[in-house]
Write an enzyme that holds these catalytic residues in place. Structure first.
Site, PDB file in Angstrom:
ATOM      1  N   GLY A  51      61.323  42.537  73.348  1.00 33.62           N
ATOM      2  CA  GLY A  51      61.351  42.888  74.768  1.00 33.62           C
ATOM      3  C   GLY A  51      61.391  41.744  75.750  1.00 33.62           C
TER       4      GLY A  51
ATOM      5  N   GLU B  31      55.459  38.030  77.833  1.00 30.83           N
ATOM      6  CA  GLU B  31      55.516  39.423  77.352  1.00 30.83           C
ATOM      7  C   GLU B  31      56.275  40.279  78.353  1.00 30.83           C
ATOM      8  OE1 GLU B  31      55.540  41.482  75.203  1.00 30.83           O
ATOM      9  OE2 GLU B  31      53.735  42.665  74.866  1.00 30.83           O
ATOM     10  N   ASP B  32      56.855  41.374  77.861  1.00 31.37           N
ATOM     11  CA  ASP B  32      57.604  42.247  78.767  1.00 31.37           C
ATOM     12  C   ASP B  32      56.680  43.152  79.582  1.00 31.37           C
ATOM     13  OD1 ASP B  32      56.855  43.780  76.547  1.00 31.37           O
ATOM     14  OD2 ASP B  32      58.854  44.576  76.144  1.00 31.37           O
TER      15      ASP B  32
ATOM     16  N   ASP C 199      50.720  47.596  78.671  1.00 29.97           N
ATOM     17  CA  ASP C 199      50.546  49.035  78.891  1.00 29.97           C
ATOM     18  C   ASP C 199      49.070  49.363  78.629  1.00 29.97           C
ATOM     19  OD1 ASP C 199      51.202  51.761  79.170  1.00 29.97           O
ATOM     20  OD2 ASP C 199      51.930  51.946  77.133  1.00 29.97           O
TER      21      ASP C 199
ATOM     22  N   PHE D  93      57.905  55.634  81.791  1.00 28.99           N
ATOM     23  CA  PHE D  93      58.516  54.860  80.708  1.00 28.99           C
ATOM     24  C   PHE D  93      59.707  54.086  81.271  1.00 28.99           C
ATOM     25  CE2 PHE D  93      60.878  53.853  76.911  1.00 28.99           C
ATOM     26  CZ  PHE D  93      59.859  53.426  76.074  1.00 28.99           C
TER      27      PHE D  93
ATOM     28  N   ASP E  74      63.411  48.522  75.843  1.00 23.66           N
ATOM     29  CA  ASP E  74      64.304  49.497  75.201  1.00 23.66           C
ATOM     30  C   ASP E  74      63.739  50.911  75.200  1.00 23.66           C
ATOM     31  OD1 ASP E  74      62.194  49.007  73.249  1.00 23.66           O
ATOM     32  OD2 ASP E  74      63.455  50.075  71.829  1.00 23.66           O
TER      33      ASP E  74
ATOM     34  N   ARG F 184      68.372  47.560  76.507  1.00 27.24           N
ATOM     35  CA  ARG F 184      67.796  46.223  76.710  1.00 27.24           C
ATOM     36  C   ARG F 184      68.692  45.355  77.588  1.00 27.24           C
ATOM     37  NH1 ARG F 184      63.447  45.578  73.129  1.00 27.24           N
ATOM     38  NH2 ARG F 184      63.660  46.577  71.099  1.00 27.24           N
TER      39      ARG F 184
HETATM   40  P1  5GP Z   1      50.365  48.207  74.718  1.00 23.06           P
HETATM   41  O1  5GP Z   1      49.799  47.720  73.428  1.00 23.06           O
HETATM   42  O2  5GP Z   1      49.957  47.366  75.917  1.00 23.06           O
HETATM   43  O3  5GP Z   1      50.070  49.653  74.939  1.00 23.06           O
HETATM   44  O4  5GP Z   1      51.925  48.219  74.598  1.00 23.06           O
HETATM   45  C1  5GP Z   1      52.661  47.114  74.471  1.00 23.06           C
HETATM   46  C2  5GP Z   1      54.079  47.411  74.047  1.00 23.06           C
HETATM   47  O5  5GP Z   1      54.476  48.785  74.188  1.00 23.06           O
HETATM   48  C3  5GP Z   1      55.012  46.641  74.948  1.00 23.06           C
HETATM   49  O6  5GP Z   1      55.178  45.320  74.512  1.00 23.06           O
HETATM   50  C4  5GP Z   1      56.276  47.461  74.849  1.00 23.06           C
HETATM   51  O7  5GP Z   1      56.988  47.054  73.705  1.00 23.06           O
HETATM   52  C5  5GP Z   1      55.800  48.876  74.656  1.00 23.06           C
HETATM   53  N1  5GP Z   1      55.813  49.611  75.934  1.00 23.06           N
HETATM   54  C6  5GP Z   1      54.767  50.003  76.666  1.00 23.06           C
HETATM   55  N2  5GP Z   1      55.153  50.649  77.775  1.00 23.06           N
HETATM   56  C7  5GP Z   1      56.508  50.654  77.751  1.00 23.06           C
HETATM   57  C8  5GP Z   1      57.515  51.183  78.646  1.00 23.06           C
HETATM   58  O8  5GP Z   1      57.276  51.776  79.707  1.00 23.06           O
HETATM   59  N3  5GP Z   1      58.807  50.987  78.262  1.00 23.06           N
HETATM   60  C9  5GP Z   1      59.153  50.342  77.112  1.00 23.06           C
HETATM   61  N4  5GP Z   1      60.447  50.212  76.860  1.00 23.06           N
HETATM   62  N5  5GP Z   1      58.231  49.840  76.253  1.00 23.06           N
HETATM   63  C10 5GP Z   1      56.922  49.994  76.584  1.00 23.06           C
END
Ligand code: 5GP
Length: 175
Positions: free
Chosen positions: A44, A100-101, A104, A153, A160, A166
């Site tokens: 990402g 990081e992208d 969440d 989302f 993606d 992407r």
């Molecule tokens: P976390 O562990 O903070 O819940 O999630 C991290 C990963 O979940 C991010 O690096 C990403 O890959 C994916 N992710 C979380 N929210 C989104 C979103 O809204 N869109 C996309 N494409 N990926 C997300």
């Protein structure tokens, strides 16, 4: 064309570029005189990394990447994280900035920060393009943040949905 019509733009490529210029200036000032290792989280962060690295011109920067897989269903991360591709070089004694992208729930970054700290870097900080605070399960400190987004989302600019979108130059919401 049919595919892009399903995406509603949330953050334009111009706003992304302007914010990255600001982040680059901030990072360059904070790490003045220090070598910095930018660690991109695949896949990402690949576009964010490319633009952020170029927003820190003239700075002594090393670039590395790692791959993470978090388990859970499509929209909920379980906190169980696996390193699918590791760094190519040790980071002991280095100043590390994770690129990081999106943060969440925070579970993935909590795992990665802890993992990298066991490798004894001089410092480790986090730069995330996006943050979804409404979904936080773990409070991770984001030292450099691009944008806060609502609980939707998002795709594009590296992010993606089932490996697609992407390559969109903006951040959008799947409708
Ligand atoms: P976390 O562990 O903070 O819940 O999630 C991290 C990963 O979940 C991010 O690096 C990403 O890959 C994916 N992710 C979380 N929210 C989104 C979103 O809204 N869109 C996309 N494409 N990926 C997300």
């Amino acid at each position: 064309m049919a595919e892009s019509q399903k995406i509603k733009e949330l953050i334009s490529s111009e706003r992304i570029a302007a914010r990255i210029t600001e982040l680059g200036a901030e990072i360059a000032a904070d790490y003045s005189g220090k070598e910095l290792v930018l660690v991109g989280v695949l896949k990402g962060s690949f576009l964010f990394m490319a633009d952020l690295a170029r927003a820190i011109p003239g700075h002594d920067v090393l670039i590395d990447f790692l791959g993470l897989a978090s388990y859970g269903d499509a929209s909920n991360s379980s906190g169980v994280v696996q390193i699918t591709a590791d760094l190519t070089k040790p980071i002991a004694g280095k100043h590390v900035l994770i690129v990081e992208d999106i943060v969440d729930t925070g579970l993935t970054m909590e795992y990665l920060l802890e993992n990298l700290r066991t490798r004894h870097p001089a410092s480790v900080r986090l730069c995330s393009l996006l943050h979804k605070p409404e979904r936080a399960v773990k409070q991770v400190q984001i030292d450099y943040l691009g944008f806060t987004v609502p609980d939707l989302f998002v795709v594009g600019y590296g992010l993606d949905y089932a490996q697609r979108y992407r390559n969109l130059p903006f951040i959008g919401v799947l409708e």
